[in-house]
Design a protein around this motif. Structure first.
Motif, short mmCIF file in Angstrom:
data_model
loop_
_atom_site.label_atom_id
_atom_site.label_comp_id
_atom_site.label_asym_id
_atom_site.label_seq_id
_atom_site.Cartn_x
_atom_site.Cartn_y
_atom_site.Cartn_z
N SER A 1 2.09 -18.83 20.04
CA SER A 1 3.21 -18.07 20.59
C SER A 1 4.23 -17.63 19.54
O SER A 1 5.09 -16.81 19.83
N PHE A 2 4.11 -18.14 18.33
CA PHE A 2 5.01 -17.73 17.26
C PHE A 2 4.59 -16.38 16.65
O PHE A 2 5.35 -15.77 15.90
N LEU A 3 3.38 -15.90 16.97
CA LEU A 3 2.86 -14.70 16.32
C LEU A 3 3.48 -13.37 16.77
O LEU A 3 3.67 -12.48 15.94
N PRO A 4 3.75 -13.16 18.07
CA PRO A 4 4.25 -11.83 18.45
C PRO A 4 5.47 -11.34 17.66
O PRO A 4 5.46 -10.18 17.22
N PRO A 5 6.50 -12.15 17.43
CA PRO A 5 7.61 -11.59 16.62
C PRO A 5 7.19 -11.30 15.18
O PRO A 5 7.72 -10.38 14.55
N ILE A 6 6.22 -12.05 14.67
CA ILE A 6 5.75 -11.81 13.30
C ILE A 6 4.99 -10.50 13.25
O ILE A 6 5.25 -9.65 12.39
N TYR A 7 4.05 -10.29 14.19
CA TYR A 7 3.30 -9.04 14.08
C TYR A 7 4.11 -7.83 14.51
O TYR A 7 3.85 -6.72 14.06
N ALA A 8 5.15 -8.03 15.32
CA ALA A 8 6.07 -6.92 15.61
C ALA A 8 6.85 -6.55 14.34
O ALA A 8 7.06 -5.37 14.05
N THR A 9 7.26 -7.56 13.59
CA THR A 9 7.95 -7.33 12.33
C THR A 9 7.04 -6.60 11.34
O THR A 9 7.48 -5.69 10.63
N ILE A 10 5.77 -7.00 11.32
CA ILE A 10 4.80 -6.32 10.45
C ILE A 10 4.70 -4.84 10.83
O ILE A 10 4.63 -3.98 9.96
N ASN A 11 4.72 -4.55 12.13
CA ASN A 11 4.71 -3.14 12.56
C ASN A 11 5.94 -2.41 12.05
O ASN A 11 5.85 -1.27 11.59
N GLY A 12 7.09 -3.05 12.14
CA GLY A 12 8.31 -2.44 11.65
C GLY A 12 8.27 -2.19 10.15
O GLY A 12 8.67 -1.11 9.67
N ILE A 13 7.78 -3.15 9.41
CA ILE A 13 7.65 -3.00 7.95
C ILE A 13 6.66 -1.89 7.63
O ILE A 13 6.89 -1.08 6.73
N THR A 14 5.57 -1.83 8.40
CA THR A 14 4.58 -0.77 8.20
C THR A 14 5.23 0.60 8.39
O THR A 14 5.00 1.52 7.59
N ALA A 15 6.05 0.74 9.41
CA ALA A 15 6.75 2.02 9.64
C ALA A 15 7.61 2.39 8.44
O ALA A 15 7.59 3.54 7.97
N LEU A 16 8.35 1.42 7.91
CA LEU A 16 9.21 1.68 6.75
C LEU A 16 8.38 2.05 5.52
O LEU A 16 8.76 2.94 4.74
N ILE A 17 7.25 1.38 5.34
CA ILE A 17 6.37 1.67 4.21
C ILE A 17 5.77 3.07 4.34
O ILE A 17 5.65 3.80 3.36
N LEU A 18 5.39 3.44 5.56
CA LEU A 18 4.84 4.79 5.77
C LEU A 18 5.87 5.85 5.39
O LEU A 18 5.55 6.83 4.70
N ILE A 19 7.09 5.67 5.84
CA ILE A 19 8.16 6.63 5.51
C ILE A 19 8.39 6.65 4.00
O ILE A 19 8.51 7.72 3.39
N SER A 20 8.43 5.47 3.39
CA SER A 20 8.62 5.38 1.94
C SER A 20 7.47 6.06 1.19
O SER A 20 7.70 6.71 0.16
N GLY A 21 6.27 5.92 1.71
CA GLY A 21 5.11 6.55 1.08
C GLY A 21 5.19 8.07 1.11
O GLY A 21 4.85 8.74 0.13
N VAL A 22 5.63 8.61 2.23
CA VAL A 22 5.79 10.06 2.32
C VAL A 22 6.89 10.53 1.38
O VAL A 22 6.73 11.54 0.68
N LEU A 23 7.99 9.80 1.32
CA LEU A 23 9.06 10.17 0.40
C LEU A 23 8.59 10.09 -1.06
O LEU A 23 8.95 10.95 -1.88
N ALA A 24 7.77 9.09 -1.35
CA ALA A 24 7.26 8.94 -2.72
C ALA A 24 6.42 10.14 -3.13
O ALA A 24 6.60 10.70 -4.22
N ILE A 25 5.51 10.57 -2.27
CA ILE A 25 4.65 11.70 -2.64
C ILE A 25 5.44 12.99 -2.70
O ILE A 25 5.16 13.85 -3.54
N LYS A 26 6.45 13.14 -1.84
CA LYS A 26 7.28 14.35 -1.89
C LYS A 26 8.09 14.41 -3.19
O LYS A 26 8.49 15.48 -3.61
N ASN A 27 8.32 13.24 -3.80
CA ASN A 27 9.04 13.18 -5.08
C ASN A 27 8.08 13.10 -6.27
O ASN A 27 8.51 12.75 -7.38
N GLY A 28 6.79 13.36 -6.00
CA GLY A 28 5.82 13.41 -7.09
C GLY A 28 5.37 12.06 -7.62
O GLY A 28 4.78 11.99 -8.71
N LYS A 29 5.63 11.00 -6.90
CA LYS A 29 5.26 9.65 -7.35
C LYS A 29 3.94 9.25 -6.70
O LYS A 29 3.91 8.45 -5.74
#
Length: 180
Positions: free
Chosen positions: A44-72
């Protein structure tokens, strides 16, 4: 031409994985370890962890798009690979939770119930659709078909971001009804 052959080489694997993952989730979702004599407590401790992982994934996806738009390009590639790893980690935890715990029923009434189920159903459907999209997008990078990668990434990114964000929303909406 050689690069397109590399993509074709992976197309059967992509198809197989795109079918196998949702099928495995459906099967494993219905399997309870306790039904096979395993005396395991619900994870029962897993749902908040995997929800957090989803949130981090969203932030990483946005960061990845920003990185490529800046030529990185290298940073973009590292971030997208991290998003894939986090998505796989989410999947393992999600299955582990559901193999040890009964499904939680949403207890909301009225309009919020319809909102929840709309978000949940679109989240589930798009989480299935995103599997081949992510793999095709990734393979096009590996085979250095960057123009074709960019075309499909414009489709993959918003769907993957939607799945990651709605995963958090679904958790937040159902978390008051979890039995601990």
């Amino acid at each position: 031409m050689e690069k397109e052959l590399a993509e074709k080489k992976y197309s059967k694997i992509i198809t197989l994985i795109s079918i196998a993952i949702p099928a495995a989730v459906v099967v494993l979702f219905s399997v309870r370890l306790k039904d096979f004599g395993f005396n395991v407590e619900p994870l029962s401790f897993l749902p908040p962890i995997y929800a957090t992982i989803n949130g981090i994934t969203a932030l990483i996806l946005i960061s990845g798009v920003l990185a490529i738009k800046n030529g990185k390009r290298k940073l973009h590639q590292s971030l997208m690979t991290s998003a894939i790893v986090l998505s796989l980690l989410f999947l393992v935890m999600y299955i582990a939770y559901h193999m040890t715990a009964d499904s939680t029923k949403f207890g909301g009434e009225g309009l919020i119930k319809y909102v929840y189920f709309f978000i949940l159903i679109t989240h589930i459907c798009l989480s299935i659709a995103i599997i081949p999209l992510v793999m095709i997008t990734y393979v096009r990078t590996l085979s250095e078909q960057f123009d074709r990668h960019k075309k499909i990434a414009k489709i993959t990114f918003p769907i993957w971001l939607y799945v990651a964000v709605t995963g958090v929303i679904v958790y937040l909406m159902i978390s008051p009804y979890y039995v601990y």
